[in-house]
Design a protein around this motif. Structure first.
Motif, PDB file in Angstrom:
ATOM      1  N   GLY A   1      -8.337  -3.716   4.249  1.00 15.89           N
ATOM      2  CA  GLY A   1      -7.006  -3.452   3.715  1.00 15.89           C
ATOM      3  C   GLY A   1      -6.953  -3.617   2.216  1.00 15.89           C
TER       4      GLY A   1
ATOM      5  N   PRO B   1       0.812  -1.232   0.000  1.00 19.02           N
ATOM      6  CA  PRO B   1       0.000   0.000   0.000  1.00 19.02           C
ATOM      7  C   PRO B   1       0.839   1.274   0.000  1.00 19.02           C
ATOM      8  CG  PRO B   1      -0.895  -1.577   1.553  1.00 19.02           C
ATOM      9  CD  PRO B   1       0.444  -2.107   1.127  1.00 19.02           C
TER      10      PRO B   1
ATOM     11  N   MET C   1      -6.055   3.381   4.713  1.00 26.72           N
ATOM     12  CA  MET C   1      -5.271   2.258   5.220  1.00 26.72           C
ATOM     13  C   MET C   1      -4.203   2.756   6.190  1.00 26.72           C
ATOM     14  SD  MET C   1      -4.818   0.096   1.699  1.00 26.72           S
ATOM     15  CE  MET C   1      -6.218  -0.146   0.599  1.00 26.72           C
TER      16      MET C   1
END
Length: 405
Positions: free
Chosen positions: A249, A99, A179
């Motif tokens: 997520g 991410p 996130m």
């Protein structure tokens, strides 16, 4: 928050987990959880093909890919939108989680694309105004305001930056921003991008219905940032729950990425249309039995009009001892038999299988196994696909020869 650092298909050292966290990892994130020998409440964790980051209960779980993150993003973006990224397009540190790396890559592509300004377009608006703009909607004026002059129902075209391309980028930035990013620079970069798109609508795009943008010579330079945004939106909506434990997520299934990449790369190399070389036999009806109760959906197939001339499957999986699973071979035999072909091709990721050939008794059918190395740059991977395409054409030629064509 406890951090768990895992690697795709590799078993971890023992971690102590609560019962809820243990069960949520196993059922929600699809991590194999096994008791650690000789220890109480300690577990060995083995991820499957899902990579990325998940927050679940009091855990922050990172699952690294077997290949580098730049290679993963290059393959996935190419499979999604034919975007050819280079190594320098993903300028971030190797230790970044997926991410965080996506946030850095997205803002890098945005700075490059938006250096000429944000994309604009015309959007049709219909509203009631106290001044005439565009065209008067006479039917609506009479229906809604009979006998009243103002306001006036009008329709006009607004030249605006609130267009689909920008909406996708903003939605992707929001998705990543929700996130738990570990890199401060990634968080700052996302803040800059969201502020740049302040006048763009915030829209939630469902992962299974992310719209595509049509590109031409005027907006082609936005393709990179838009397709990367679409990738984030397709894989960044993970959320599941078990009891009172929630998980959210970004998870990318490498099985899907590998299959999509192989399908598109072979189609491009063979210069075939999507109809002639569909993904998962879409638009074609393939049945195993004569009563047509069992449907087959091979990953790869080549059609000459109504006739299938090649069949194959793309497999990204962990093979213990590099042994081809019997089920994969049975599946390919079923495809070749149902389609009346002399054989088929199983394509595995490199290090999961070595090239080999199986000749099926009493049928004369030949099953080939090939390995595709995904390491290195995208161009290197595409060059290896070119070698695979030769096997595909050889099997196609064998099928045509057997039918006297």
């Amino acid at each position: 928050m406890v951090e768990l650092n895992l690697r795709e298909y590799q078993s971890s050292g023992p971690y102590r987990l609560s019962v809820n966290d243990r069960d949520a990892l196993a059922e929600g994130v699809k991590v194999n959880v096994a008791p650690a020998p000789g220890e109480d409440n300690a577990y060995i964790l083995t991820p499957g093909s899902n990579i990325g980051a998940v927050e679940i209960g009091g855990l922050s779980v990172l699952i690294e890919p077997k290949i580098g993150i730049p290679q993963v993003l290059s393959l996935a973006c190419y499979a999604l939108g034919r975007v050819k990224f280079h190594a320098e397009d993903f300028d971030f540190r190797d230790e970044y989680a997926l991410p965080d790396a996506l946030a850095m890559a997205l803002t890098f592509q945005a700075r490059r694309a938006f250096a000429r300004g944000l994309p604009h377009g015309y959007r049709t608006e219909e509203e009631a105004l106290y001044t005439v703009r565009g065209r008067i909607r006479f039917d609506e004026q009479l229906r809604r305001r009979f006998g009243v002059a103002l306001p006036v129902e009008v329709r006009y075209d607004e030249f605006t930056e609130d267009v689909l391309a920008n909406q996708l980028v903003k939605a992707a930035a929001y998705r990543l921003g929700r996130m738990h990013l570990r890199a401060a620079q990634a968080r700052r970069n996302l803040g800059w991008l969201v502020s740049l798109l302040d006048n763009v609508s915030g829209i939630e795009f469902p992962a299974n219905d992310v719209p595509a943008v049509q590109f031409d010579r005027l907006n082609e330079h936005y393709r990179g940032v838009v397709e990367l945004s679409r990738l984030i939106l397709r894989h960044g909506a993970f959320e599941s729950g078990r009891g009172q434990v929630r998980a959210s997520g970004f998870l990318m299934n490498m099985n899907v990425v590998f299959q999509e990449f192989v399908t598109l790369a072979l189609r491009e190399e063979l210069r075939l249309s999507e109809r002639s070389f569909p993904a998962e036999c879409r638009g074609r009806r393939v049945m195993l039995d004569e009563t047509e109760r069992v449907r087959l959906e091979p990953d790869l197939s080549w059609w000459d009009g109504p006739t299938c001339v090649f069949v194959g499957d793309a497999k990204y999986k962990n093979l213990t001892g590099h042994r081809i699973p019997n089920a994969d071979l049975y599946q390919m035999i079923a495809y070749a038999t149902a389609l009346d072909l002399p054989g088929g091709l199983l394509i595995y990721a490199q290090d999961e299988a070595e090239p080999r050939e199986y000749r099926v008794r009493h049928s004369g059918r030949r099953l080939e196994v090939a390995a595709l190395d995904l390491a290195g740059t995208l161009d290197q991977a595409l060059n290896r696909v070119r070698e695979l395409s030769e096997k595909v054409m050889a099997l196609r030629d064998e099928a045509l020869a057997g039918r006297g064509r």
